[in-house]
Design a protein around this motif. Structure first.
Motif, PDB file in Angstrom:
ATOM      1  N   SER A 199       0.814  -1.217   0.000  1.00 20.28           N
ATOM      2  CA  SER A 199       0.000   0.000   0.000  1.00 20.28           C
ATOM      3  C   SER A 199       0.848   1.267   0.000  1.00 20.28           C
ATOM      4  CB  SER A 199      -0.929   0.011   1.221  1.00 20.28           C
ATOM      5  OG  SER A 199      -0.175  -0.001   2.423  1.00 20.28           O
ATOM      6  N   PHE A 200       2.172   1.109   0.112  1.00 18.26           N
ATOM      7  CA  PHE A 200       3.074   2.256   0.094  1.00 18.26           C
ATOM      8  C   PHE A 200       3.428   2.624  -1.338  1.00 18.26           C
ATOM      9  CE2 PHE A 200       5.223   1.628   4.519  1.00 18.26           C
ATOM     10  CZ  PHE A 200       3.978   1.763   5.117  1.00 18.26           C
ATOM     11  N   PRO A 201       3.885   3.859  -1.570  1.00 23.82           N
ATOM     12  CA  PRO A 201       4.402   4.210  -2.902  1.00 23.82           C
ATOM     13  C   PRO A 201       5.570   3.301  -3.267  1.00 23.82           C
ATOM     14  CG  PRO A 201       4.060   6.177  -1.561  1.00 23.82           C
ATOM     15  CD  PRO A 201       3.875   5.009  -0.648  1.00 23.82           C
ATOM     16  N   GLN A 202       5.784   3.110  -4.566  1.00 23.99           N
ATOM     17  CA  GLN A 202       6.799   2.177  -5.043  1.00 23.99           C
ATOM     18  C   GLN A 202       8.186   2.480  -4.477  1.00 23.99           C
ATOM     19  OE1 GLN A 202       5.978  -0.436  -6.971  1.00 23.99           O
ATOM     20  NE2 GLN A 202       8.090  -1.224  -6.877  1.00 23.99           N
ATOM     21  N   ASN A 203       8.507   3.760  -4.341  1.00 19.91           N
ATOM     22  CA  ASN A 203       9.845   4.122  -3.880  1.00 19.91           C
ATOM     23  C   ASN A 203      10.041   3.940  -2.371  1.00 19.91           C
ATOM     24  OD1 ASN A 203       8.081   6.218  -3.295  1.00 19.91           O
ATOM     25  ND2 ASN A 203       9.672   7.785  -3.393  1.00 19.91           N
ATOM     26  N   LEU A 204       8.973   3.519  -1.681  1.00 24.04           N
ATOM     27  CA  LEU A 204       9.080   3.287  -0.236  1.00 24.04           C
ATOM     28  C   LEU A 204       8.884   1.823   0.144  1.00 24.04           C
ATOM     29  CD1 LEU A 204       7.067   6.355   1.149  1.00 24.04           C
ATOM     30  CD2 LEU A 204       9.550   6.117   0.926  1.00 24.04           C
ATOM     31  N   GLN A 205       8.933   0.940  -0.852  1.00 27.37           N
ATOM     32  CA  GLN A 205       8.637  -0.458  -0.583  1.00 27.37           C
ATOM     33  C   GLN A 205       9.874  -1.325  -0.362  1.00 27.37           C
ATOM     34  OE1 GLN A 205       6.007  -2.196  -3.459  1.00 27.37           O
ATOM     35  NE2 GLN A 205       4.463  -0.579  -3.281  1.00 27.37           N
ATOM     36  N   ARG A 206      11.056  -0.766  -0.548  1.00 30.79           N
ATOM     37  CA  ARG A 206      12.285  -1.561  -0.397  1.00 30.79           C
ATOM     38  C   ARG A 206      12.640  -1.738   1.073  1.00 30.79           C
ATOM     39  NH1 ARG A 206      17.168   0.236  -4.118  1.00 30.79           N
ATOM     40  NH2 ARG A 206      18.014  -1.467  -2.847  1.00 30.79           N
ATOM     41  N   LEU A 207      12.951  -2.969   1.451  1.00 35.09           N
ATOM     42  CA  LEU A 207      13.339  -3.257   2.830  1.00 35.09           C
ATOM     43  C   LEU A 207      14.792  -2.889   3.106  1.00 35.09           C
ATOM     44  CD1 LEU A 207      11.642  -6.739   3.360  1.00 35.09           C
ATOM     45  CD2 LEU A 207      10.869  -4.517   4.197  1.00 35.09           C
ATOM     46  N   ASP A 208      15.575  -2.728   2.032  1.00 35.10           N
ATOM     47  CA  ASP A 208      16.990  -2.393   2.196  1.00 35.10           C
ATOM     48  C   ASP A 208      17.281  -0.963   1.768  1.00 35.10           C
ATOM     49  OD1 ASP A 208      16.510  -2.757  -0.466  1.00 35.10           O
ATOM     50  OD2 ASP A 208      18.307  -3.968  -0.853  1.00 35.10           O
ATOM     51  N   ASP A 209      16.288  -0.108   1.878  1.00 32.74           N
ATOM     52  CA  ASP A 209      16.428   1.285   1.441  1.00 32.74           C
ATOM     53  C   ASP A 209      17.448   2.030   2.306  1.00 32.74           C
ATOM     54  OD1 ASP A 209      16.019   3.619   0.110  1.00 32.74           O
ATOM     55  OD2 ASP A 209      14.164   4.146   1.155  1.00 32.74           O
ATOM     56  N   THR A 210      18.288   2.839   1.663  1.00 34.78           N
ATOM     57  CA  THR A 210      19.276   3.649   2.377  1.00 34.78           C
ATOM     58  C   THR A 210      19.148   5.127   1.991  1.00 34.78           C
ATOM     59  OG1 THR A 210      20.937   3.225   0.642  1.00 34.78           O
ATOM     60  CG2 THR A 210      20.926   1.752   2.561  1.00 34.78           C
ATOM     61  N   ALA A 211      17.989   5.516   1.530  1.00 32.73           N
ATOM     62  CA  ALA A 211      17.776   6.907   1.102  1.00 32.73           C
ATOM     63  C   ALA A 211      17.963   7.866   2.273  1.00 32.73           C
ATOM     64  CB  ALA A 211      16.374   7.064   0.515  1.00 32.73           C
ATOM     65  N   GLY A 212      18.547   9.016   1.963  1.00 28.20           N
ATOM     66  CA  GLY A 212      18.749  10.029   2.987  1.00 28.20           C
ATOM     67  C   GLY A 212      19.835   9.694   3.983  1.00 28.20           C
ATOM     68  N   GLY A 213      20.661   8.690   3.643  1.00 27.34           N
ATOM     69  CA  GLY A 213      21.738   8.308   4.546  1.00 27.34           C
ATOM     70  C   GLY A 213      21.287   7.476   5.722  1.00 27.34           C
ATOM     71  N   ILE A 214      20.036   7.055   5.731  1.00 24.42           N
ATOM     72  CA  ILE A 214      19.496   6.233   6.815  1.00 24.42           C
ATOM     73  C   ILE A 214      19.173   4.851   6.278  1.00 24.42           C
ATOM     74  CG2 ILE A 214      17.651   5.985   8.512  1.00 24.42           C
ATOM     75  CD1 ILE A 214      17.336   8.994   8.498  1.00 24.42           C
ATOM     76  N   SER A 215      19.768   3.832   6.867  1.00 25.43           N
ATOM     77  CA  SER A 215      19.555   2.465   6.402  1.00 25.43           C
ATOM     78  C   SER A 215      18.348   1.842   7.099  1.00 25.43           C
ATOM     79  CB  SER A 215      20.799   1.611   6.676  1.00 25.43           C
ATOM     80  OG  SER A 215      20.561   0.256   6.310  1.00 25.43           O
ATOM     81  N   MET A 216      17.535   1.143   6.317  1.00 29.19           N
ATOM     82  CA  MET A 216      16.387   0.428   6.868  1.00 29.19           C
ATOM     83  C   MET A 216      16.782  -0.929   7.450  1.00 29.19           C
ATOM     84  SD  MET A 216      13.641   2.283   6.440  1.00 29.19           S
ATOM     85  CE  MET A 216      12.306   1.080   6.497  1.00 29.19           C
ATOM     86  N   ILE A 217      18.033  -1.321   7.228  1.00 24.41           N
ATOM     87  CA  ILE A 217      18.502  -2.636   7.662  1.00 24.41           C
ATOM     88  C   ILE A 217      18.989  -2.581   9.108  1.00 24.41           C
ATOM     89  CG2 ILE A 217      20.148  -4.482   7.244  1.00 24.41           C
ATOM     90  CD1 ILE A 217      20.211  -3.698   4.337  1.00 24.41           C
ATOM     91  N   ASP A 218      18.381  -3.364   9.961  1.00 21.89           N
ATOM     92  CA  ASP A 218      18.782  -3.422  11.367  1.00 21.89           C
ATOM     93  C   ASP A 218      20.072  -4.230  11.495  1.00 21.89           C
ATOM     94  OD1 ASP A 218      18.679  -3.079  14.091  1.00 21.89           O
ATOM     95  OD2 ASP A 218      17.436  -4.855  14.427  1.00 21.89           O
ATOM     96  N   GLN A 219      21.088  -3.662  12.137  1.00 19.53           N
ATOM     97  CA  GLN A 219      22.381  -4.317  12.267  1.00 19.53           C
ATOM     98  C   GLN A 219      22.675  -4.651  13.726  1.00 19.53           C
ATOM     99  OE1 GLN A 219      25.508  -2.101  10.364  1.00 19.53           O
ATOM    100  NE2 GLN A 219      24.294  -1.643   8.547  1.00 19.53           N
TER     101      GLN A 219
END
Length: 209
Positions: free
Chosen positions: A133-153
């Motif tokens: 239901s999100f826009p296409q550019n917000l559907q990646r689980l590994d997104d690093t846009a804006g210098g912020i990684s969505m990947i929990d380390q």
């Protein structure tokens, strides 16, 4: 090696390889349980241990006649191997999925298969639950846009107990009184941040306890 190591190697009785492997396997198991991230998979060690287990299975089969203990032995081995990462890999699945692409020695074959399957299930679940239901550019689980990684380390600042096996130089420590350096001397036991002894642990100069 220092002089103590040389003298010990000359005077000490020779220890059987299988005993050394058992000690190494125990240390590897403890390290994996304690470290906040996965450590490189000990391929040579596991291969030797598995070879001995296969021989033991053959011996047991000969001694037990019609009994089939092979499946039980294999199940124990598989469960022990999976135990080393299942409590970490589920929490940081995407991190290890990305890391395994460049570090092939990190995971065994069964761990890699599990990781791919887990990542696929995770992606499908999130897509079905809310990502679609999100826009296409917000559907990646590994997104690093804006210098912020969505990947929990893994948290490399996690405190670990460690024993110094060989003099390992100095590390920086932080406390209520500020920062400073301490020398890691053979025989010492410390509680320090994982990132301070990570490389020394991988070299074998330090063991986690």
């Amino acid at each position: 090696m220092d002089i103590d190591d040389i003298l010990a190697s000359v005077s000490a009785p020779r220890i059987p390889q299988r005993t050394l492997d058992l000690q190494a396997l125990s240390r590897a198991w403890v390290a994996e349980r304690v470290a906040p991230e996965l450590l490189p998979y000990p391929t040579d060690l596991i291969d030797r241990v598995m070879d001995r287990i296969r021989k033991q299975i053959e011996l047991v089969e000969e001694m037990t006649g019609n009994m089939d203990p092979k499946s039980n032995f294999n199940l124990i081995v598989v469960q022990t191997e999976l135990e080393r990462f299942k409590f970490l890999i589920d929490k940081h699945a995407l991190h290890y999925f990305s890391l395994a692409k460049s570090q092939s020695s990190l995971l065994s074959q069964s761990e890699t298969q599990y990781l791919h399957h887990h990542a696929s299930l995770l992606s499908s679940h999130y897509n079905a639950s809310f990502l679609s239901s999100f826009p296409q550019n917000l559907q990646r689980l590994d997104d690093t846009a804006g210098g912020i990684s969505m990947i929990d380390q893994p948290d490399e600042d996690t405190a670990v107990f460690c024993r110094i096996l060989r003099d390992a130089g100095t590390i920086e420590v932080h406390g209520e009184q500020g920062s400073g350096e301490v020398e890691l001397r053979r025989g010492d036991v410390w509680v320090v941040r994982w990132n301070a002894v990570k490389d020394s642990t991988k070299r074998g100069d330090v063991e986690l306890i």
